[in-house]
Scaffold this motif. Sequence first.
Motif, PDB file in Angstrom:
ATOM      1  N   PRO A 225      39.657  36.162  46.669  1.00 11.86           N
ATOM      2  CA  PRO A 225      38.353  36.413  47.296  1.00 11.86           C
ATOM      3  C   PRO A 225      38.401  37.487  48.373  1.00 11.86           C
ATOM      4  O   PRO A 225      37.445  38.244  48.557  1.00 11.86           O
ATOM      5  CB  PRO A 225      37.980  35.040  47.872  1.00 11.86           C
ATOM      6  N   ARG A 226      39.520  37.574  49.070  1.00 14.92           N
ATOM      7  CA  ARG A 226      39.665  38.612  50.085  1.00 14.92           C
ATOM      8  C   ARG A 226      40.120  39.934  49.471  1.00 14.92           C
ATOM      9  O   ARG A 226      39.619  41.002  49.826  1.00 14.92           O
ATOM     10  CB  ARG A 226      40.663  38.167  51.149  1.00 14.92           C
ATOM     11  N   ALA A 227      41.083  39.878  48.539  1.00 19.03           N
ATOM     12  CA  ALA A 227      41.668  41.103  47.984  1.00 19.03           C
ATOM     13  C   ALA A 227      40.771  41.768  46.954  1.00 19.03           C
ATOM     14  O   ALA A 227      40.775  42.996  46.820  1.00 19.03           O
ATOM     15  CB  ALA A 227      43.028  40.787  47.351  1.00 19.03           C
ATOM     16  N   VAL A 228      39.999  40.960  46.206  1.00 22.08           N
ATOM     17  CA  VAL A 228      39.137  41.506  45.148  1.00 22.08           C
ATOM     18  C   VAL A 228      37.727  40.949  45.326  1.00 22.08           C
ATOM     19  O   VAL A 228      37.305  40.025  44.609  1.00 22.08           O
ATOM     20  CB  VAL A 228      39.678  41.163  43.737  1.00 22.08           C
ATOM     21  N   PRO A 229      36.956  41.501  46.259  1.00 23.92           N
ATOM     22  CA  PRO A 229      35.575  41.042  46.428  1.00 23.92           C
ATOM     23  C   PRO A 229      34.645  41.630  45.375  1.00 23.92           C
ATOM     24  O   PRO A 229      33.536  41.115  45.177  1.00 23.92           O
ATOM     25  CB  PRO A 229      35.207  41.551  47.818  1.00 23.92           C
ATOM     26  N   ALA A 230      35.090  42.699  44.670  1.00 25.92           N
ATOM     27  CA  ALA A 230      34.230  43.375  43.704  1.00 25.92           C
ATOM     28  C   ALA A 230      35.080  44.103  42.678  1.00 25.92           C
ATOM     29  O   ALA A 230      36.198  44.543  42.987  1.00 25.92           O
ATOM     30  CB  ALA A 230      33.302  44.369  44.406  1.00 25.92           C
ATOM     31  N   VAL A 231      34.562  44.216  41.456  1.00 24.28           N
ATOM     32  CA  VAL A 231      35.184  45.014  40.405  1.00 24.28           C
ATOM     33  C   VAL A 231      34.085  45.747  39.646  1.00 24.28           C
ATOM     34  O   VAL A 231      32.974  45.236  39.480  1.00 24.28           O
ATOM     35  CB  VAL A 231      36.014  44.167  39.418  1.00 24.28           C
ATOM     36  N   ALA A 256      30.649  33.072  42.359  1.00 26.26           N
ATOM     37  CA  ALA A 256      29.347  33.269  42.993  1.00 26.26           C
ATOM     38  C   ALA A 256      29.348  34.448  43.953  1.00 26.26           C
ATOM     39  O   ALA A 256      28.341  35.151  44.093  1.00 26.26           O
ATOM     40  CB  ALA A 256      28.926  31.989  43.718  1.00 26.26           C
ATOM     41  N   GLN A 257      30.480  34.700  44.613  1.00 22.23           N
ATOM     42  CA  GLN A 257      30.522  35.780  45.594  1.00 22.23           C
ATOM     43  C   GLN A 257      31.055  37.093  45.029  1.00 22.23           C
ATOM     44  O   GLN A 257      30.841  38.157  45.623  1.00 22.23           O
ATOM     45  CB  GLN A 257      31.385  35.370  46.793  1.00 22.23           C
ATOM     46  N   LEU A 258      31.727  37.030  43.881  1.00 20.02           N
ATOM     47  CA  LEU A 258      32.318  38.231  43.293  1.00 20.02           C
ATOM     48  C   LEU A 258      31.227  39.186  42.817  1.00 20.02           C
ATOM     49  O   LEU A 258      30.292  38.784  42.123  1.00 20.02           O
ATOM     50  CB  LEU A 258      33.216  37.842  42.120  1.00 20.02           C
ATOM     51  N   ARG A 259      31.361  40.459  43.152  1.00 22.75           N
ATOM     52  CA  ARG A 259      30.435  41.474  42.690  1.00 22.75           C
ATOM     53  C   ARG A 259      31.042  42.201  41.490  1.00 22.75           C
ATOM     54  O   ARG A 259      32.207  42.604  41.526  1.00 22.75           O
ATOM     55  CB  ARG A 259      30.109  42.467  43.809  1.00 22.75           C
ATOM     56  N   ALA A 260      30.238  42.343  40.431  1.00 24.31           N
ATOM     57  CA  ALA A 260      30.717  42.992  39.211  1.00 24.31           C
ATOM     58  C   ALA A 260      29.533  43.656  38.527  1.00 24.31           C
ATOM     59  O   ALA A 260      28.369  43.423  38.894  1.00 24.31           O
ATOM     60  CB  ALA A 260      31.368  41.967  38.281  1.00 24.31           C
ATOM     61  N   THR A 261      29.814  44.501  37.523  1.00 27.75           N
ATOM     62  CA  THR A 261      28.718  45.184  36.835  1.00 27.75           C
ATOM     63  C   THR A 261      27.846  44.196  36.072  1.00 27.75           C
ATOM     64  O   THR A 261      26.657  44.439  35.867  1.00 27.75           O
ATOM     65  CB  THR A 261      29.262  46.256  35.880  1.00 27.75           C
ATOM     66  N   SER A 262      28.434  43.079  35.613  1.00 26.73           N
ATOM     67  CA  SER A 262      27.682  41.938  35.085  1.00 26.73           C
ATOM     68  C   SER A 262      28.595  40.731  35.194  1.00 26.73           C
ATOM     69  O   SER A 262      29.821  40.869  35.278  1.00 26.73           O
ATOM     70  CB  SER A 262      27.238  42.154  33.637  1.00 26.73           C
ATOM     71  N   LYS A 263      28.011  39.522  35.209  1.00 27.22           N
ATOM     72  CA  LYS A 263      28.807  38.308  35.369  1.00 27.22           C
ATOM     73  C   LYS A 263      28.281  37.213  34.450  1.00 27.22           C
ATOM     74  O   LYS A 263      27.085  37.102  34.219  1.00 27.22           O
ATOM     75  CB  LYS A 263      28.751  37.795  36.807  1.00 27.22           C
ATOM     76  N   GLN A 264      29.205  36.388  33.968  1.00 27.19           N
ATOM     77  CA  GLN A 264      28.849  35.224  33.162  1.00 27.19           C
ATOM     78  C   GLN A 264      29.855  34.117  33.443  1.00 27.19           C
ATOM     79  O   GLN A 264      31.062  34.350  33.444  1.00 27.19           O
ATOM     80  CB  GLN A 264      28.841  35.567  31.672  1.00 27.19           C
ATOM     81  N   LEU A 265      29.356  32.915  33.689  1.00 24.97           N
ATOM     82  CA  LEU A 265      30.203  31.750  33.931  1.00 24.97           C
ATOM     83  C   LEU A 265      29.992  30.757  32.791  1.00 24.97           C
ATOM     84  O   LEU A 265      28.864  30.366  32.497  1.00 24.97           O
ATOM     85  CB  LEU A 265      29.846  31.096  35.262  1.00 24.97           C
ATOM     86  N   ILE A 266      31.097  30.360  32.142  1.00 21.50           N
ATOM     87  CA  ILE A 266      31.042  29.427  31.013  1.00 21.50           C
ATOM     88  C   ILE A 266      31.898  28.213  31.357  1.00 21.50           C
ATOM     89  O   ILE A 266      33.095  28.345  31.651  1.00 21.50           O
ATOM     90  CB  ILE A 266      31.553  30.078  29.710  1.00 21.50           C
ATOM     91  N   TRP A 267      31.295  27.032  31.308  1.00 25.34           N
ATOM     92  CA  TRP A 267      32.008  25.786  31.580  1.00 25.34           C
ATOM     93  C   TRP A 267      32.469  25.145  30.277  1.00 25.34           C
ATOM     94  O   TRP A 267      31.728  25.105  29.296  1.00 25.34           O
ATOM     95  CB  TRP A 267      31.120  24.808  32.325  1.00 25.34           C
TER      96      TRP A 267
END
Length: 295
Positions: A225-231, A256-267
């Motif tokens: 979370p600190r080293a990679v806040p965004a990709v 939830a906090q990661l910034r990316a060009t798009s995101k998807q969470l699958i449980w």
Amino acid sequence: FLMIRGARPGAPALLWLHGGQGGSETPFFRLFNAPLEDTYQVAYWDQRGAGRSYDPVASTAVLTIDQMLADVDAVVDTVRARTGQAQVMLVGHSWGSALGLLYAQRHPEKVSIFVGVAQVTASKSADAARLNFVRSAASRSGDERALAEVESLGAPPFNRGDGEVMDRLIDRFGGAFHHRPSLFGLAIRAILAGKATIADVPRSIEGNRVTLDAMWPELQTLDLPRAVPAVDVPVVFMLGRFDQQAPSALSAAYFAQLRATSKQLIWFEDSAHNIPVEQPKMFNAMIKRLADPHP
């Protein structure tokens, strides 16, 4: 060791980044997830010090995160050249998910999409969550021996030996596998199916031990979370509802906090840490749906 398999020349390229710091998962990926080869050109790679890449006389001084990232870059370039693809999909499991995100941050131009399976977050907060899980599970079950073991560990960060104790307790209480298979039985299945050899078993065990011994101090400082806040790539997290090896609640919070060009969470509701083995049909179907590099 690198092997590329696929039914369709010109298909998108997928590179597995296995977990376990030195614990190759290639035989299990090939046993449970081979249907991905119908959709992708799949690259199976045993990382430096792992599986068929393990060399008992190699220096352990080079077993560092920076060296592993340099290795990923060399392998990615090889896969791109062999498959004819400008970019690769990175699928990282456990430790491989940390390696993949760090790499995607450095080289987004080479990554079509990143998939974090049982996504690792930060070692310190994960160890605290794992400790609380084991303490609660042992109390609920009345397991006095486990309670005594966990109380003897003290507070994180854990040393290498204490980490092994914690891993064993996590597994005992269903945080590694929700429905634990026989690992011996899985190894036999992989050998009989031609996905592994008998010699792969001791090599994998020893590679895992040597690599963890060498990398343990550095791994305790990992904090994504600190080293990679965004990709600058699309990101998918695939999380097991019962995962306490890489606590999925922490992974979801990071997502939830990661910034990316798009995101998807699958449980995955019937899995813990080992989703590709625990729910392979759903996992394979979800990965196949991501063949479009911009889901």
